[in-house]
Motif scaffolding. Sequence first.
Motif, mmCIF file in Angstrom:
data_model
loop_
_atom_site.group_PDB
_atom_site.id
_atom_site.type_symbol
_atom_site.label_atom_id
_atom_site.label_comp_id
_atom_site.label_asym_id
_atom_site.label_seq_id
_atom_site.Cartn_x
_atom_site.Cartn_y
_atom_site.Cartn_z
ATOM 1 N N ASN A 12 -16.168 -35.140 -14.380
ATOM 2 C CA ASN A 12 -15.310 -34.386 -13.462
ATOM 3 C C ASN A 12 -14.223 -33.622 -14.226
ATOM 4 O OD1 ASN A 12 -16.769 -35.301 -11.289
ATOM 5 N ND2 ASN A 12 -15.242 -36.783 -10.611
ATOM 6 N N MET A 13 -13.691 -34.221 -15.298
ATOM 7 C CA MET A 13 -12.667 -33.559 -16.098
ATOM 8 C C MET A 13 -13.231 -32.342 -16.816
ATOM 9 S SD MET A 13 -10.392 -36.708 -17.593
ATOM 10 C CE MET A 13 -9.311 -35.652 -18.516
ATOM 11 N N GLN A 14 -14.448 -32.459 -17.320
ATOM 12 C CA GLN A 14 -15.080 -31.316 -17.980
ATOM 13 C C GLN A 14 -15.336 -30.190 -16.977
ATOM 14 O OE1 GLN A 14 -18.551 -32.957 -19.839
ATOM 15 N NE2 GLN A 14 -17.453 -33.518 -21.707
ATOM 16 N N GLU A 15 -15.749 -30.555 -15.785
ATOM 17 C CA GLU A 15 -15.997 -29.555 -14.746
ATOM 18 C C GLU A 15 -14.693 -28.886 -14.318
ATOM 19 O OE1 GLU A 15 -17.878 -29.343 -10.321
ATOM 20 O OE2 GLU A 15 -18.862 -30.638 -11.787
ATOM 21 N N LEU A 16 -13.627 -29.660 -14.300
ATOM 22 C CA LEU A 16 -12.307 -29.135 -13.962
ATOM 23 C C LEU A 16 -11.911 -28.011 -14.911
ATOM 24 C CD1 LEU A 16 -9.723 -29.910 -12.145
ATOM 25 C CD2 LEU A 16 -8.917 -30.950 -14.250
ATOM 26 N N ASN A 17 -12.239 -28.171 -16.164
ATOM 27 C CA ASN A 17 -11.948 -27.172 -17.187
ATOM 28 C C ASN A 17 -12.657 -25.847 -16.909
ATOM 29 O OD1 ASN A 17 -10.435 -26.742 -19.453
ATOM 30 N ND2 ASN A 17 -11.995 -27.438 -20.884
ATOM 31 N N ARG A 18 -13.787 -25.935 -16.237
ATOM 32 C CA ARG A 18 -14.581 -24.758 -15.914
ATOM 33 C C ARG A 18 -14.175 -24.125 -14.581
ATOM 34 N NH1 ARG A 18 -19.327 -24.435 -13.905
ATOM 35 N NH2 ARG A 18 -19.552 -26.651 -13.554
ATOM 36 N N THR A 19 -13.890 -24.957 -13.592
ATOM 37 C CA THR A 19 -13.691 -24.446 -12.236
ATOM 38 C C THR A 19 -12.263 -24.001 -11.937
ATOM 39 O OG1 THR A 19 -13.312 -26.684 -11.389
ATOM 40 C CG2 THR A 19 -15.569 -25.837 -11.288
ATOM 41 N N VAL A 20 -11.273 -24.685 -12.483
ATOM 42 C CA VAL A 20 -9.881 -24.366 -12.144
ATOM 43 C C VAL A 20 -9.490 -22.931 -12.525
ATOM 44 C CG1 VAL A 20 -7.463 -24.932 -12.638
ATOM 45 C CG2 VAL A 20 -9.054 -26.713 -11.987
ATOM 46 N N PRO A 21 -9.812 -22.446 -13.726
ATOM 47 C CA PRO A 21 -9.445 -21.061 -14.033
ATOM 48 C C PRO A 21 -10.054 -20.043 -13.052
ATOM 49 C CG PRO A 21 -10.029 -22.210 -16.035
ATOM 50 C CD PRO A 21 -10.387 -23.118 -14.900
ATOM 51 N N LEU A 23 -10.829 -20.621 -9.867
ATOM 52 C CA LEU A 23 -10.101 -20.763 -8.609
ATOM 53 C C LEU A 23 -8.725 -20.108 -8.690
ATOM 54 C CD1 LEU A 23 -10.999 -24.472 -7.751
ATOM 55 C CD2 LEU A 23 -11.890 -22.419 -6.640
ATOM 56 N N LEU A 24 -8.039 -20.260 -9.812
ATOM 57 C CA LEU A 24 -6.722 -19.655 -9.987
ATOM 58 C C LEU A 24 -6.815 -18.125 -10.023
ATOM 59 C CD1 LEU A 24 -5.144 -22.044 -12.649
ATOM 60 C CD2 LEU A 24 -4.868 -22.091 -10.164
ATOM 61 N N ALA A 25 -7.815 -17.610 -10.711
ATOM 62 C CA ALA A 25 -8.000 -16.156 -10.776
ATOM 63 C C ALA A 25 -8.325 -15.592 -9.395
ATOM 64 C CB ALA A 25 -9.117 -15.820 -11.761
ATOM 65 N N ASN A 26 -9.176 -16.279 -8.649
ATOM 66 C CA ASN A 26 -9.518 -15.813 -7.306
ATOM 67 C C ASN A 26 -8.305 -15.829 -6.384
ATOM 68 O OD1 ASN A 26 -12.200 -15.265 -7.861
ATOM 69 N ND2 ASN A 26 -12.885 -17.302 -7.286
ATOM 70 N N ALA A 27 -7.471 -16.840 -6.508
ATOM 71 C CA ALA A 27 -6.262 -16.919 -5.687
ATOM 72 C C ALA A 27 -5.311 -15.772 -6.021
ATOM 73 C CB ALA A 27 -5.565 -18.263 -5.891
ATOM 74 N N ALA A 28 -5.163 -15.482 -7.311
ATOM 75 C CA ALA A 28 -4.292 -14.385 -7.734
ATOM 76 C C ALA A 28 -4.820 -13.051 -7.211
ATOM 77 C CB ALA A 28 -4.181 -14.354 -9.255
ATOM 78 N N GLN A 29 -6.103 -12.834 -7.377
ATOM 79 C CA GLN A 29 -6.712 -11.583 -6.920
ATOM 80 C C GLN A 29 -6.531 -11.417 -5.410
ATOM 81 O OE1 GLN A 29 -10.500 -9.907 -8.611
ATOM 82 N NE2 GLN A 29 -11.264 -10.735 -6.696
ATOM 83 N N LYS A 30 -6.724 -12.483 -4.665
ATOM 84 C CA LYS A 30 -6.555 -12.441 -3.208
ATOM 85 C C LYS A 30 -5.111 -12.088 -2.833
ATOM 86 C CE LYS A 30 -7.534 -15.309 0.823
ATOM 87 N NZ LYS A 30 -7.991 -16.630 1.265
ATOM 88 N N GLU A 31 -4.149 -12.641 -3.559
ATOM 89 C CA GLU A 31 -2.735 -12.319 -3.310
ATOM 90 C C GLU A 31 -2.438 -10.861 -3.619
ATOM 91 O OE1 GLU A 31 0.384 -13.857 -2.248
ATOM 92 O OE2 GLU A 31 -1.244 -14.880 -1.223
ATOM 93 N N VAL A 92 -13.189 -14.982 -17.382
ATOM 94 C CA VAL A 92 -12.538 -16.254 -17.102
ATOM 95 C C VAL A 92 -13.099 -17.300 -18.058
ATOM 96 C CG1 VAL A 92 -12.086 -18.025 -15.382
ATOM 97 C CG2 VAL A 92 -12.302 -15.650 -14.658
ATOM 98 N N THR A 93 -12.198 -17.880 -18.850
ATOM 99 C CA THR A 93 -12.564 -19.000 -19.714
ATOM 100 C C THR A 93 -11.584 -20.128 -19.426
ATOM 101 O OG1 THR A 93 -11.120 -18.387 -21.557
ATOM 102 C CG2 THR A 93 -13.327 -17.399 -21.528
ATOM 103 N N ILE A 131 0.710 -21.516 -4.546
ATOM 104 C CA ILE A 131 -0.714 -21.559 -4.187
ATOM 105 C C ILE A 131 -1.523 -22.126 -5.350
ATOM 106 C CG2 ILE A 131 -2.740 -20.101 -3.732
ATOM 107 C CD1 ILE A 131 -0.809 -18.245 -2.160
ATOM 108 N N GLN A 132 -1.250 -21.641 -6.549
ATOM 109 C CA GLN A 132 -1.989 -22.093 -7.720
ATOM 110 C C GLN A 132 -1.687 -23.557 -8.046
ATOM 111 O OE1 GLN A 132 -0.791 -18.923 -10.401
ATOM 112 N NE2 GLN A 132 -2.780 -17.924 -10.168
#
Length: 146
Positions: A12-21, A23-31, A92-93, A131-132
């Motif tokens: 789950n921690m390894q997946e977090l490293n992949r998914t969080v950036p 999600l953060l980029a999508n939230a920023a773009q939406k804003e 996104v990395t 939000i982030q």
Amino acid sequence: MSKFNFDKIAKNMQELNRTVPVLLANAAQKEFVANFQRQGFDGEKWQEVNRRIKGTREYKYPKKKGLSRRTKPILIMSGNMRRKASSMIRQVTSKKVRMILDLPYAAAHNYGTDKITQRQFVGQTKQLTAIQTDIINKEVDRIWQV
């Protein structure tokens, strides 16, 4: 048997490293796109345009006829800049998010120039940070769900 499933938590921690950036980029773009609809940035409205202010030369003698000039939102003429803002995520990395809005006049509006009033629509705000932070907290909580 162990109470914790450490293999699952590590995965789950390894997946977090992949998914969080992402999600953060999508939230920023939406804003950033929502700023066009709100016609402001960080809770403050953009300065009104002369074409919508009675008594100004631009209001009285428009470049184009029709009432839409007085009601059309600020920074939306063709809608091209708003559409570009909705697809500005390029890379996104786990360490970097690269967002590009490649219109020559986008930077002029975001930062202002001698002739163009600043009407910022891209940047980190308190609301975006909240939000982030919420996204990060939810995703970190998911690590422990086994």
